[in-house]
Structure formats: C-alpha cells, structure tokens
Design a protein around this motif. Structure first.
Motif, mmCIF file in Angstrom:
data_model
loop_
_atom_site.group_PDB
_atom_site.id
_atom_site.type_symbol
_atom_site.label_atom_id
_atom_site.label_comp_id
_atom_site.label_asym_id
_atom_site.label_seq_id
_atom_site.Cartn_x
_atom_site.Cartn_y
_atom_site.Cartn_z
ATOM 1 N N GLU A 67 -6.132 -2.546 -0.851
ATOM 2 C CA GLU A 67 -6.611 -3.549 -1.804
ATOM 3 C C GLU A 67 -5.693 -4.746 -1.684
ATOM 4 O OE1 GLU A 67 -6.228 -1.584 -5.640
ATOM 5 O OE2 GLU A 67 -7.185 0.189 -4.761
ATOM 6 N N SER A 68 -6.251 -5.942 -1.517
ATOM 7 C CA SER A 68 -5.370 -7.107 -1.539
ATOM 8 C C SER A 68 -5.770 -8.010 -2.691
ATOM 9 C CB SER A 68 -5.401 -7.871 -0.222
ATOM 10 O OG SER A 68 -6.596 -7.684 0.459
ATOM 11 N N ARG A 69 -4.790 -8.684 -3.229
ATOM 12 C CA ARG A 69 -5.062 -9.572 -4.354
ATOM 13 C C ARG A 69 -4.067 -10.723 -4.383
ATOM 14 N NH1 ARG A 69 -0.697 -10.236 -6.125
ATOM 15 N NH2 ARG A 69 0.616 -9.024 -7.512
ATOM 16 N N MET A 70 -4.530 -11.859 -4.859
ATOM 17 C CA MET A 70 -3.640 -12.973 -5.167
ATOM 18 C C MET A 70 -3.372 -12.910 -6.658
ATOM 19 S SD MET A 70 -2.971 -14.751 -2.475
ATOM 20 C CE MET A 70 -2.281 -16.237 -3.243
ATOM 21 N N GLY A 101 -0.345 -9.922 -2.614
ATOM 22 C CA GLY A 101 0.004 -8.499 -2.585
ATOM 23 C C GLY A 101 -1.051 -7.652 -1.912
ATOM 24 N N ILE A 102 -0.564 -6.623 -1.212
ATOM 25 C CA ILE A 102 -1.482 -5.645 -0.615
ATOM 26 C C ILE A 102 -1.044 -4.260 -1.055
ATOM 27 C CG2 ILE A 102 -2.428 -4.654 1.524
ATOM 28 C CD1 ILE A 102 -1.938 -7.243 2.924
ATOM 29 N N VAL A 164 4.951 -11.427 1.349
ATOM 30 C CA VAL A 164 3.837 -10.677 0.760
ATOM 31 C C VAL A 164 4.397 -9.366 0.216
ATOM 32 C CG1 VAL A 164 1.607 -9.543 1.241
ATOM 33 C CG2 VAL A 164 2.169 -11.704 2.379
ATOM 34 N N GLU A 165 3.982 -8.994 -0.982
ATOM 35 C CA GLU A 165 4.422 -7.704 -1.526
ATOM 36 C C GLU A 165 3.480 -6.617 -1.042
ATOM 37 O OE1 GLU A 165 6.099 -6.496 -5.679
ATOM 38 O OE2 GLU A 165 3.953 -6.114 -5.784
ATOM 39 N N ILE A 166 4.044 -5.622 -0.366
ATOM 40 C CA ILE A 166 3.228 -4.520 0.130
ATOM 41 C C ILE A 166 3.641 -3.238 -0.586
ATOM 42 C CG2 ILE A 166 2.477 -3.261 2.200
ATOM 43 C CD1 ILE A 166 2.659 -5.797 3.705
#
Ligand code: GTP
Ligand code: MG
Length: 223
Positions: A67-70, A101-102, A164-166
């Motif tokens: 799931e990715s989101r801003m 984030g992913i 990017v936060e993973i």
C-alpha cells in the motif's frame, strides 16, 4: 502502485489549511509533493521488480501486497505544528520523512529481512533511519520494520535524493496493527474495555509470532 497525484487538490488543501501562504509557496509545496510522490513510485517499482524476481527464480512471492500513500496536507500541517516547525518546503525536507510511505506486507517473517537486504544492496538506495520493531516490539505489542530510505528522482534539472518511509511487516503483524489501530482511535468506547482489549492484544502479538514462525517452518520444509 502508481496512483496519480492530484496537484489541484494539494493546492486547494494548502490554501484551506495553511493560513499565511503565498502563491509561490503553494507552487513550491505542490512541487515537493510531486517529487516525493515520484520517490514513492521509484520504490514501488523496485519492490515489484524484486517480487517478480523471487517469483521467477524461486516460484515464490515474498510480498503479499503493498500500500502506498502520501501524507495528506492536514496531517502534515498538524505534525509540523506539533513539532513547532514552520510550514515551509525547507522545513519539510529537513524534518519530515514520512511524507511518502509504502507499507510492504510479506507472507513470512524471513521475507522482511530478505526485502530489506535486497533494497539496501541497490547502489542508488541510502538508509537514513531504521527502527526494528520486529526484534524489539513496542510496548503495545506492535511489530514492524520501519526504514527511511532515499532514492534519486531525476527531474528536468537533475537528481534529487528523496526519502520514503517503508514499513515492512507480515500479514499477521499487519492484521494485528489494523485492529490495534482501530482500538486506539475508538474514543467513544468504554475505557475499561479498551484497557482489557489492549492487554489481550499484547498476548495475541506473541501468539501470532509463534504461529507465524511455526507456519514458516512448514512452508520451508515443503518447498
Ligand atoms: P511519527 O511518524 O512522527 O509518529 O514518529 P516515528 O517516526 O518515531 O513513529 P514510529 O516509527 O513509531 O511509527 C510511525 C508509524 O508506525 C505510525 O504512523 C503507525 O502507522 C505505526 N505504528 C507505530 N506504533 C504503532 C502501534 O503501537 N500500533 C499501531 N497499530 N501502529 C503503530
Ligand atoms: Mg514516522
């Protein structure tokens, strides 16, 4: 993973939420969102490619889903306020690492490390921060591996290193976190019951770890 960015929505949100802001600042912020969104896409592609490679080589997919989101403008604004930081692009770049984030949900516990090491081996990926709540769960029982990684995004005027936060976690950890999150943000329920449930969930986190470890052994043995 390539859900498009809606620049007009970001512009409108910024106008609505942040008070003192010039058209130039609105433009800068929208560009920043776009840049971070591209960083998120770069990692999305890397992760899809890794999963495809595992599938081809080993007939096995480590990634269950992603799931990715801003972060939306409102939560960004609230986070900056809480930290007492002024709402500028420079301050965001310096202080906020989860604008993009992913969440990578894996099938098994060992997949978390496999995904992490495969990403870290890549020349264009840099590790900024690592929080290992898998080996060191939070008091709540929360487990997950949190990485802040950067990747270069090539814009028309050159490359930008974008963080990017993973978050990497198993299906069990993800199921647990979803329920615990719902419980935490249910403000209208009986506090005694919430306390009891929170306590139960600490135990369930341990049971889930056991179950996931045992199931991983079966999976390994039959492969
Ligand atoms: P902020 O991102 O500023 O909140 O601080 P941080 O980066 O130090 O936070 P942390 O690494 O602890 O975790 C950030 C994210 O992890 C949260 O937004 C949640 O999605 C998730 N998370 C952390 N702790 C918990 C927890 O106890 N329960 C659940 N359900 N999720 C959690
Ligand atoms: Mg965070």
């Amino acid at each position: 993973h390539k859900n498009g960015l809606n620049p007009s929505k970001i512009k409108a949100d910024v106008k609505d939420i942040v008070n003192i802001i010039t058209p130039e600042q609105i433009g800068d912020l929208t560009n920043l969102f776009q840049l971070y969104h591209s960083g998120m896409n770069e990692f999305g592609t890397k992760l899809e490619n890794l999963d495809a490679e595992f599938h081809t080589r080993l007939d096995y997919n480590p990634i269950h889903h992603m799931e990715s989101r801003m972060k939306d403008v409102t939560s960004l604004y609230n986070k900056m306020n809480k930290k007492d930081i002024s709402f500028t692009t420079d301050a965001i770049k310096k202080n906020i690492f989860d604008l993009a984030g992913i969440r990578v949900v894996t099938n098994y516990i060992d997949d978390i490390e496999a995904i992490e090491s495969s990403l870290l081996k890549q020349d264009d990926v840099t590790l900024i921060r690592r929080k290992d709540y898998v080996n060191n769960p939070k008091e709540s029982g929360y487990r997950s591996l949190h990485l802040i990684l950067t990747v270069p995004v090539f814009q028309s005027d050159g490359p930008y290193e974008i963080p990017v936060e993973i978050q990497i976690r198993t299906v069990g950890m993800d199921m647990w976190a979803s329920l615990e999150h719902k419980l935490k943000y249910k403000t209208n329920s009986n506090p005694e019951l919430v306390k009891q449930y929170s306590n139960d969930l600490i135990g369930y986190a341990e049971e889930l770890t056991q179950i996931e470890q045992n199931m991983q052994i079966i999976h390994k043995n039959i492969r």
